[in-house]
Enzyme design. Structure first.
Site, PDB file in Angstrom:
ATOM      1  N   SER A  77       0.846  -1.188   0.000  1.00  0.00           N
ATOM      2  CA  SER A  77       0.000   0.000   0.000  1.00  0.00           C
ATOM      3  C   SER A  77       0.890   1.249   0.000  1.00  0.00           C
ATOM      4  O   SER A  77       1.653   1.452  -0.934  1.00  0.00           O
ATOM      5  CB  SER A  77      -0.949  -0.037   1.194  1.00  0.00           C
ATOM      6  OG  SER A  77      -1.969   0.926   1.073  1.00  0.00           O
ATOM      7  N   HIS A 135      -7.953  -5.103  -0.963  1.00  0.00           N
ATOM      8  CA  HIS A 135      -6.728  -4.425  -0.537  1.00  0.00           C
ATOM      9  C   HIS A 135      -6.033  -5.164   0.599  1.00  0.00           C
ATOM     10  O   HIS A 135      -4.804  -5.130   0.698  1.00  0.00           O
ATOM     11  CB  HIS A 135      -7.047  -2.996  -0.097  1.00  0.00           C
ATOM     12  CG  HIS A 135      -5.832  -2.154   0.114  1.00  0.00           C
ATOM     13  ND1 HIS A 135      -4.985  -1.814  -0.919  1.00  0.00           N
ATOM     14  CD2 HIS A 135      -5.288  -1.605   1.233  1.00  0.00           C
ATOM     15  CE1 HIS A 135      -3.987  -1.075  -0.451  1.00  0.00           C
ATOM     16  NE2 HIS A 135      -4.143  -0.952   0.852  1.00  0.00           N
TER      17      HIS A 135
END
Length: 677
Positions: free
Chosen positions: A535, A651
């Protein structure tokens, strides 16, 4: 492929479900798996990781509702998991007697769906109903009302289709709702901008409006504080990631602002308002430093009084990570040089006193959490790189604390040791990092070493049990390193702010300094040093690739941000402008380009082998970042570049343990293959 056709193709890769993009992704996945998912070592590591994930001896982490404990559990018999419950008396035994409340695998079979469980909100005070959140892979959830007595969804109950709506119980017949209905109901960040009170039996779009934010805000939410004698309805509007306003809803629907700095946060403990500062706050002739926790009587504060008690003040070593409460006590969770401790506070007659400090030896993370607000019981969770998670229950009335559950240990910790070191960054700042390696490590400069970092959003990287990685990495001769670089929260808000926006380069200089220190200390060499991050940490790894390629032998870049001149256009990207900067402002675009790997990668430079990973269902950080980076690097002639995209993954991770084990074994095989050949 010429530039015109490349741009057209890159545009297709920005569309997560585009057929041509998915066909290309499938080709890339095949290429990656042919290289890194076939060896015996991969298979052994995959089995070790899967065994640790499915181990029946793992702690069933629970949420307490009176005497009932709820737990969500996944194993090889329940790939998508079961939501289950037991009585607390049974929970504290070695083998609790569980009752399945909701079987997600069975639900998917019945509905022909692909749901993952994302949590539940139970109705206070009897906890006989719940709002269950189901995801198709990303952050967006379908919300359904569930009967906890009949153990079934209520056919005519509250329901919202899959979206980024948020809800919270007000009472049995009303929800506080931030509705995602698309269009003008959303902010530019893609989150709801209005809070309403939704009455049972009516349509959500007809709910009574409580608060309307601006489209330029990030998001809004609302909740109800059930603390007996201090009940209140609260509305929160986040202008961006670090600036917000909180309001109290009083009689006749009036919203009254809680007048604290917009970059501060607040919470409540009985009659007290608690304020956490990220920058200094001057009131009259007194200045409260950033990172402080303040307390004042809430009712008096709303009438204009500004008399605060300081509950915590940071120093150069110690910072507040969070807090919790029991009925009569406030528990502060702190770290000192990234090592955990907890302090217990009690208020009597308006005066606050520290009554107890909880610490453990070694490099240990501890966190304490009140079990409920009706007693003074609490949970203490402790863990270290070499110490598996331990769950203890304590009671602040009689000062007892006892271990109730311990997770299995997956490797012999006596063979290894944890040491803490400090590197000097380019500007002279001391950067701490943890090293986990064989005891008495011989400094040959040849050990395969994996360096992990994040460095953003004030997130602290504290010691976490390595679990199966002890088997798949340490026992195979690897060294594991965690860097506590600026941008994180390890030393409070100023440590975070030191690497925001135009100062982002400091985080990358810090990480590079740790990499160089490992070589200087002869732990490893560049050819045997790998780096990993996901991320925002993927952006970190992208900058290691473009700006420090000579420092590394391999890079693992997971669910990354990489195209920093366009990130704000995709999904939740606009919500991170406060962290990175706004590409639509010329000055900020200039510094964003300076740390945008997609814009900096060049055909004229040599780069270490790199594996980019992402998820097709990621609705937070677009898979476009990783896809486009790989396509551009291939077009530039870089062959040691791979992509793996988990088609079911969002994610956070893949939804099933076997997929998680496959992913981690494959990425580790990439590292071993590159670093040892």
């Amino acid at each position: 492929m010429d530039q015109k056709h490349l741009q057209c193709f890159l545009s297709k890769l920005e569309l997560p479900q585009d057929d041509a993009a998915l066909h290309w992704v499938a080709e890339q996945n095949h290429r990656t798996l042919e290289n890194f998912a076939r060896s015996r070592r991969f298979q052994e590591n995959q089995q070790a990781i899967l065994q640790s994930l499915n181990d029946q001896a793992n702690i069933p982490w629970g949420e307490h509702y009176h005497v009932t404990v709820y737990n969500f559990w996944q194993d090889d018999n329940h790939p998508r998991g079961i939501w289950r419950r037991t009585q607390e008396e049974s929970y504290l035994t070695v083998e609790p007697e569980w009752e399945t409340v909701l079987d997600i695998d069975r639900l998917n079979e019945e509905e022909g769906a692909n749901w993952s469980y994302k949590g539940a909100d139970l109705l206070y005070p009897d906890f006989t109903r719940a709002l269950v959140f189901l995801s198709g892979g990303g952050d967006a959830c379908e919300i359904r009302e569930f009967d906890l007595i009949g153990k079934n969804f209520i056919s005519d109950g509250f329901f919202l289709p899959e979206s980024k709506s948020s809800v919270a119980w007000l009472d049995e017949n009303h929800l506080l709702m931030a509705l995602d209905a698309g269009g003008d109901t959303l902010t530019t960040s893609g989150y709801p901008r209005c809070v309403s009170c939704w009455q049972r039996g009516t349509l959500p779009q007809d709910a009574a409006l409580i608060y309307a934010g601006e489209t330029t805000d990030m998001t809004v939410s609302a909740w109800y504080d059930h603390t007996s004698g201090y009940e209140k309805t609260l509305v929160h509007c986040s202008r961006d990631f670090y600036h917000s306003r909180t309001y109290q809803l009083i009689d006749q629907g009036t919203l009254v602002s809680i007048d604290i700095p917009e970059d501060a946060s607040c919470d409540f403990f009985n009659a007290w308002l608690l304020v956490t500062l990220t920058t200094a706050w001057r009131i009259a002739d007194k200045t409260y430093p950033p990172g402080s926790l303040l307390a004042t009587d809430f009712a008096s504060f709303q009438k204009g009084q500004r008399n605060f008690t300081i509950l915590f003040t940071p120093d150069e070593h110690t910072t507040l990570q969070g807090y919790s409460s029991t009925r009569d006590y406030l528990i502060l969770n702190l770290i000192r040089d990234v090592v955990g401790r907890a302090e217990i506070l009690k208020e009597e007659s308006g005066l606050w006193n520290r009554v107890q400090t909880l610490t453990l030896p070694g490099f240990t993370t501890i966190s304490a959490l009140g079990i409920d607000t009706e007693t003074n019981r609490y949970q203490l969770v402790s863990r270290g790189f070499l110490q598996s998670c331990c769950l203890s229950y304590g009671d602040l009335d009689d000062k007892t604390l006892s271990v109730v559950k311990q997770e299995p240990e997956y490797f012999d910790k006596d063979d290894f040791e944890v040491t803490q070191h400090f590197a000097r960054s380019l500007d002279g700042t001391r950067i701490p990092y943890f090293q986990i390696a064989t005891k008495g490590l011989e400094l040959t400069g040849k050990h395969p070493t994996l360096l992990y970092g994040y460095g953003g959003f004030g997130v602290s990287l504290t010691p976490e049990y390595l679990g199966a990685k002890g088997t798949t990495w340490l026992q195979r001769g690897g060294v594991y390193v965690v860097a506590n670089i600026r941008g994180g929260g390890e030393y409070g808000p100023e440590w975070h702010q030191a690497a925001m926006k135009q100062h982002r380069h400091c985080a990358y200089e810090d990480f590079a300094a740790v990499a160089m220190d490992l070589v200087i200390r002869r732990v490893t060499c560049a050819a045997r040093l790998a780096a990993q991050g996901g991320s925002n940490g993927g952006l970190l790894i992208g900058n290691m690739l473009t700006d420090y390629p000579a420092l590394f032998g391999a890079l693992l870049c997971e669910v990354p941000l990489l195209d920093m001149t366009n990130y704000h256009r995709w999904l939740s990207g606009a919500s991170w402008i406060a962290e990175y900067g706004d590409p639509d402002i010329a000055e900020e675009l200039q510094w964003l380009r300076s740390y945008s790997p997609f814009d900096k990668v060049s055909s004229c430079k040599s780069y270490p082998p790199v594996l980019f990973t992402t998820g097709t269902q990621d609705d937070r950080v677009s898979p476009a970042h990783a896809r486009k980076m790989v396509a551009r690097m291939h077009q530039q002639g870089h062959n040691n570049v791979w992509l793996y995209e988990e088609t079911d993954g969002g994610h956070d991770s893949a939804p099933e343990n076997n997929q998680v084990a496959f992913y981690h074994a494959m990425t580790e095989e990439f590292l071993w293959e590159i670093l040892t050949n």
